[in-house]
Design an enzyme around this catalytic site. Structure first.
Site, short mmCIF file in Angstrom:
data_model
loop_
_atom_site.label_atom_id
_atom_site.label_comp_id
_atom_site.label_asym_id
_atom_site.label_seq_id
_atom_site.Cartn_x
_atom_site.Cartn_y
_atom_site.Cartn_z
N GLU A 80 0.54 -1.11 0.19
CA GLU A 80 -0.01 -0.35 -0.04
C GLU A 80 1.27 1.14 -0.19
OE1 GLU A 80 -3.45 1.81 2.59
OE2 GLU A 80 -2.67 0.51 2.97
N GLU A 116 -11.21 2.19 6.65
CA GLU A 116 -10.34 3.09 8.12
C GLU A 116 -9.72 4.42 7.95
OE1 GLU A 116 -5.87 0.99 7.60
OE2 GLU A 116 -6.20 2.66 6.25
#
Length: 256
Positions: free
Chosen positions: A138, A235
């Site tokens: 990521e 998130e």
């Protein structure tokens, strides 16, 4: 319609981690993801996942002062140990993926870090393959983690091309992608063949996805239209109590 998963490292944090699984299920989430669950015994986490009928998605390799070790030159053995811990935990709780955190690397070491990350991911992918567990990389913005090695989606995609393992995929976080380059829908479409998981948060606050620079209803429509069938991890850091901020998700079956 997108399938939303609760990130239990950021949502329902007014409760101990063991209680967040039930809270997520009660709020309408059918999937959960974890960040650093290692203080909770894996058997207890698995019991809660099964009790509430949740789909367990991914977790991160352990937090370190460097923000991860996967790309840190000279720390290959340490990364191998951390990954082993993550693999044991993930296989016990039935997780589908492990986010291998790259870590903070000084600019002068970036060439070495590129090679380190590629080789670490190849070895880790081979270890994870018998368990049918994917690895994620990521890109994390400079605002969130100054000096983090992977900052842009394009850099992460280049790493995946070098690794060339089918179980190493891209975790596309719209929050980070907006901060590091914007044009998020076009970039999502470009990299969709490598994307296995999506995460969201409001920009720039990282609060609920109902404020700021990104039009999330348009993003959700676009990712559906483009054929993304994975989960969307929430998130974000709620402005207050998690349940009180789920108004944005009522159209998608979240909240009371």
């Amino acid at each position: 319609m997108p399938r939303f998963a609760a990130n239990l490292g950021r949502l329902f944090t007014d409760r101990p981690l063991v209680e967040r699984f039930g809270a997520a299920a009660a709020a309408g989430f059918e999937g959960v993801e974890l960040q650093f669950p290692y203080d909770l015994p894996a058997e207890e986490a698995r019991a809660e996942i099964d009790r509430h009928g949740l789909t367990m998605l991914g977790l991160n390799t352990r937090q370190t002062p460097e923000g991860g070790l996967a790309a840190v030159p000279g720390r290959e053995r340490d990364f191998s140990v951390l990954f082993g811990h993550a693999l044991d935990y993930a296989s016990t709780i039935g997780a589908r993926a492990i986010h291998c955190m790259a870590g903070v690397v000084p600019q002068l070491q970036h060439a070495a870090a590129d090679k380190t990350l590629v080789e670490n991911l190849k070895r880790a992918a081979d270890r994870a393959d018998p368990w049918n567990i994917n690895l994620y990389v990521e890109a994390i913005s400079h605002r969130e983690r100054p000096g983090y090695f992977l900052r842009r989606v394009e850099q992460a995609a280049d790493i995946l091309a070098q690794v060339d393992r089918p179980n190493v995929r891209l975790q596309f976080d719209f929050y980070h992608a907006q901060i590091e380059g914007g044009d998020v829908i076009n970039r999502f479409e470009k990299h969709l063949p490598r994307i296995a998981h999506v995460q969201i948060a409001g920009v720039p606050t990282r609060a609920e996805p109902d404020e700021g620079e990104l039009n999330y209803p348009a993003i959700f429509e676009a990712i559906d239209r483009l054929g993304y069938r994975g989960w969307v991890g929430c998130e974000y850091t709620p402005r207050g109590r998690t349940e009180d901020g789920l108004g944005w998700g009522r159209a998608y079956g979240l909240g009371a």
